[in-house]
Design an enzyme around this catalytic site. Sequence first.
Site, short mmCIF file in Angstrom:
data_model
loop_
_atom_site.label_atom_id
_atom_site.label_comp_id
_atom_site.label_asym_id
_atom_site.label_seq_id
_atom_site.Cartn_x
_atom_site.Cartn_y
_atom_site.Cartn_z
N GLU A 38 0.87 -1.17 0.00
CA GLU A 38 0.00 0.00 0.00
C GLU A 38 0.90 1.22 0.00
OE1 GLU A 38 -3.33 2.23 2.85
OE2 GLU A 38 -2.21 0.49 3.58
N GLU A 79 -7.99 11.21 5.19
CA GLU A 79 -8.16 10.48 6.44
C GLU A 79 -8.41 11.49 7.55
OE1 GLU A 79 -5.50 6.49 5.91
OE2 GLU A 79 -4.42 8.27 6.55
#
Length: 370
Positions: A149, A231
Amino acid sequence: MRMITASLAMLGSVAASLVVGQAAHADTVICDKYGSTTVQNGKYVVINNVWGSSATQCINVTNNGFTVTQAQHNNTGGTPAAYPAIYAGCHYANCSTNSGLPLQASNSQFNTVQTSVSMSYPGSGIYDAAYDIWFDPTPRRDGQNTGAEIMVWLNHTGSVQPVGSRVGTANIAGATWDVWFGNIGWNVISYVRTSPTNSISFAVRNFYDDTVNRGYGQRSWYLTSVQAGFEPWVGGAGLAVNNFSYSIGGSVPSSTPTTSPSNPGNGGGCKVKYTKNEWQGGFTADVTVTPSSAVNNWTVGFNFPNGQKITSGWNATVTQNGSSVTAKNLSYNGSVGAGGSISFGFQGTWSGSNGNPTGFTLNGTACTNA
């Protein structure tokens, strides 16, 4: 307390709770925790993805992105509250159309994957603004990716920081990045821009090249999605993706050897191969230099014929003065044994034409074509 990224969001709950909406034409409002919709006739998927908070989060989806219109998150420790995002590719079996993904990183088409985003940030709240780019050992379309990721942090506020620990720096896409690494069942490599920005355009391979060179990724793995979003830990309203783009295709790189005109055909000291992948106004290039004998500390020089400008490089410190370019080894790749080779690359811009460099030298000795 150390705070980590939303990588854990992709475990379990998303797969079980994802709600797929209809294609967005006029603005679409999504308040469902795992609601999603498509834009541009399915080219991109937009997800709300509230995986770490009980607070309501709503996003207003436009044809080019989204805005977080409601979010009263208050995650003061641990994980973030959500990852609202727009993406191309597949995320837990929710796939956009015609993305060409999954795509193996060893495929030449991988070098043509380009993306850009422009964002807006509110004046309050704690959050990061980041790409989330996923790789899996298999051409996975559903479930949790277990390869790498890559997170590309454009901005962040408060005390939030990536998974793991800082392992170095990198110069990519015209900027300097702090590089973080951690493993939470898969490798998480985070590139945190040292000077925040609200927009970026880059070739995905530029970050993945660095990841592979550090030993955190493999060429055999598959790119499965390219996502851009936020986020939020505290607040979140006002975060916006104004415009997102993803493309694949462009010019497929082909090997284009370059011979030094100052010593054509009989340089003897080194051989060079130059390959490039170009699109309108931009390009990436890889240079492989094979010396005739072992070298300790190397400097490769060459000249651009048409005013090309280098914006970033990898595996070397690349500097430019007018048309003259110099690439010097880094601390870890200065020694090359007999039969070995020097490899580095860079990204740049061009206008008019993008002719190949000339006059390659290695430590002052002219090179011939490989």
